[in-house]
Design a protein around this motif. Structure first.
Motif, PDB file in Angstrom:
ATOM      1  N   GLY A  48      14.698  71.921  36.366  1.00 23.15           N
ATOM      2  CA  GLY A  48      15.689  70.985  35.853  1.00 23.15           C
ATOM      3  C   GLY A  48      15.194  69.545  35.841  1.00 23.15           C
ATOM      4  N   GLN A  49      14.162  69.255  36.599  1.00 28.00           N
ATOM      5  CA  GLN A  49      13.645  67.881  36.669  1.00 28.00           C
ATOM      6  C   GLN A  49      12.584  67.593  35.612  1.00 28.00           C
ATOM      7  N   THR A  61      18.061  71.441  25.785  1.00 30.79           N
ATOM      8  CA  THR A  61      16.852  71.308  26.607  1.00 30.79           C
ATOM      9  C   THR A  61      15.766  72.226  26.062  1.00 30.79           C
ATOM     10  N   SER A  62      14.533  71.859  26.331  1.00 30.23           N
ATOM     11  CA  SER A  62      13.421  72.642  25.794  1.00 30.23           C
ATOM     12  C   SER A  62      13.280  73.965  26.554  1.00 30.23           C
ATOM     13  N   ASP A 101       6.944  72.496  22.658  1.00 30.99           N
ATOM     14  CA  ASP A 101       8.158  71.841  23.174  1.00 30.99           C
ATOM     15  C   ASP A 101       8.665  72.471  24.474  1.00 30.99           C
ATOM     16  N   SER A 120      10.830  67.051  32.080  1.00 31.59           N
ATOM     17  CA  SER A 120      11.097  66.613  30.708  1.00 31.59           C
ATOM     18  C   SER A 120       9.805  65.983  30.192  1.00 31.59           C
ATOM     19  N   GLU A 121       9.889  65.372  29.010  1.00 33.94           N
ATOM     20  CA  GLU A 121       8.682  64.699  28.513  1.00 33.94           C
ATOM     21  C   GLU A 121       8.372  63.440  29.306  1.00 33.94           C
ATOM     22  N   HIS A 172       5.788  69.350  31.215  1.00 31.17           N
ATOM     23  CA  HIS A 172       6.047  69.595  29.804  1.00 31.17           C
ATOM     24  C   HIS A 172       4.758  70.074  29.119  1.00 31.17           C
ATOM     25  N   ARG A 182       9.019  73.513  28.547  1.00 32.16           N
ATOM     26  CA  ARG A 182       8.758  73.082  29.924  1.00 32.16           C
ATOM     27  C   ARG A 182       7.989  74.220  30.586  1.00 32.16           C
TER      28      ARG A 182
END
Ligand code: UD1
Ligand code: CA
Length: 455
Positions: free
Chosen positions: A118-119, A2-3, A95, A121-122, A176, A97
């Motif tokens: 945790g929710q 993960t980022s 990259d 992303s890109e 992101h 979050r």
């Protein structure tokens, strides 16, 4: 993989309603500046970077924290929350979050934030919202018929219909970095407040097929911001009520849970009893069966099992063994170490005093820069004269020594085991073991004394 997570904390606002020369984010909750609460919570998330956006009172805010790992971003003019986040963005990798927090929302929990992060992303951003009975003043969450979040509309830009929405923006969100770098430069300030709203990224996400995932805090207090001292006091009370609940769950009896304040970390064993108006600061540990009487202040202290502290005592920077008795009206200052079954009574002040097992200093004494052996009895009104006006000196007292009342021990001086000091003495020379020292004017009795008469 993960980022990495980067946290951006907004703390540039003025806080004019605090009517204070202290920047708003430095006002304390539970003895700690609000911003420091937020930074500590961010640290607990193991963020790869923590960025603080400062503006009003920037120097004071910066000076309040010595942490080389923080990134500071200066927002010279407060042009809106979107503009504020943009100031931190150059230091945030592509990259990452990004989690946006507020310096004046101090009690946000790390569990809530890690769930939110945790929710992100890109393909999705995370938004923390809450339903309020009175949503006045907040940005409203606008959803489509399918329940998908479409936009956030600020109170001042909202239609009458939108003002009826009770789901509001807490201000806390995760996006992101790639999206922020793309969207923030596109924000416009053509709105009721002429500001660059961070909240407009929600509509941008919705129109670009980036999902908006909504999360909620466990309680509304977590996301409660502070604009004035009334709200500050409300958060303080809520936080203290939570601390009191925790203490009771861990086995402490609180005579009144509304009259205990914890401004730091308090650890309690079982069957600890805390009477009313106790204040705990820094790191305090109370072992099993410790009892704290009414109106006591304890700061950075460790008390052993069964020790009792009577009313109106101040314990600061002290370590106390088991079964000791302190107070009422005792003051233990930093560097005090009391062994098991010691007694320090009323109007006694100790400082850098190491007191052996079973020793007693029961009344009206000052014992500073001193070591006492076991079973020493220090009579009422005994003073260690530790300061000559320039330097501090040590007093050493062996095991079983008896010091008579109203004695001055002029340091440096030592009294060996089982010696006795006569009451009212001024001791300037060392005393050997088992000796009696008396150092006072001899009493003369003059017979048939006639008092002067009024002329
Ligand atoms: C913001 C949200 C609103 C939300 C509310 C929750 C926007 C546009 N609106 O509104 O949807 O319901 O928070 O409390 O984001 N700040 C800066 N620089 C600026 C502006 C603000 O650092 O240029 C900081 C402030 O110090 C504060 C935080 O950002 O800590 C929020 O700013 P504020 O002006 O209080 O936003 P609201 O109008 O309350
Ligand atoms: Ca606000």
């Amino acid at each position: 993989m993960t980022s990495p997570l980067h946290v951006v904390i907004l703390a540039a606002g003025e806080g004019s309603r605090m009517k204070s020369s202290l920047p708003k984010v430095l006002h304390p909750v539970a003895g700690k500046p609000m911003l420091h609460h937020v930074i500590d919570t961010a640290r607990s998330l193991d963020a790869a970077g923590i960025h603080v956006v400062i503006g009003h009172g920037a120097d004071k805010v910066r000076a309040s924290i010595s942490d080389d790992n923080l990134h500071w971003a200066l927002q010279e003019q407060q042009l809106g929350t979107g503009h504020a986040v943009a100031q931190a963005l150059p230091d945030v990798p592509e990259d990452a979050r990004v989690l946006v927090l507020y310096g004046d929302v101090p009690l946000i929990r790390s569990e809530t934030l890690s769930h939110l992060a945790g929710q992100v992303s890109e393909t999705a951003l995370g938004l923390l919202t809450v339903e309020l009975p009175d949503p006045d003043g907040y940005g409203r969450i606008v959803r489509d018929d399918g329940g998908n979040v479409q936009a956030i509309v600020e109170q001042k830009d909202a239609s009458d219909d939108q003002k009826r929405i009770r789901e509001v923006n807490t201000g806390i969100l995760g996006v992101h970095a790639r999206h922020l770098k793309d969207w923030l430069p596109q924000l416009s300030n053509s709105n009721a407040q002429g500001e660059y709203y961070l909240t407009d990224v929600i509509a941008m996400a919705a129109s670009r097929d980036v999902a908006v995932k909504v999360a909620h805090p466990q309680t509304a207090f977590e996301v409660q911001g502070v604009n004035n001292r009334i709200q500050l006091a409300e958060l303080e009370r809520w936080h203290q009520a939570e601390e009191a609940r925790r203490l009771m769950i861990e086995g402490a009896t609180l005579l009144d849970p509304a009259r205990v304040d914890v401004r730091g970390r308090l650890e309690v064993g079982r069957d600890v009893v805390i009477d009313v108006n106790a204040v705990f600061e820094g790191d305090v540990t109370l072992a099993d069966g410790v009892e704290i009487g009414p109106n006591c202040l304890l700061r950075n202290a460790r008390l052993g099992p069964g020790t009792r502290v009577e009313a109106n005592s101040v314990i600061d920077g002290a370590i106390v063994g088991a079964g000791a008795q302190i107070g009422p009206f005792a003051r233990l200052r930093p560097g005090t170490e009391l062994a098991d079954r010691t007694k320090v009574g009323n109007f006694v002040e100790t400082k850098k005093a190491v007191v052996g097992e079973g020793s007693k200093i029961n009344h009206l004494s000052y014992v500073g820069d001193a070591t006492l052996g076991r079973d020493v009895n220090v009579g009422a009104g005994t003073i260690t004269c530790n300061y000559d006006g320039v330097n501090k000196h040590q007093t050493r007292i062996g095991d079983g020594v008896f010091v008579g009342s109203n004695t001055a021990l002029v340091a440096p001086v030592s009294i060996a085991d089982n010696a006795t000091v006569g009451a009212g003495s001024t001791i300037t020379r060392n005393i050997e073991a088992d000796e009696l020292a008396v150092a006072r004017g001899r009493q003369r009795n003059i017979q048939n004394w006639s008092r002067p008469e009024k002329s």
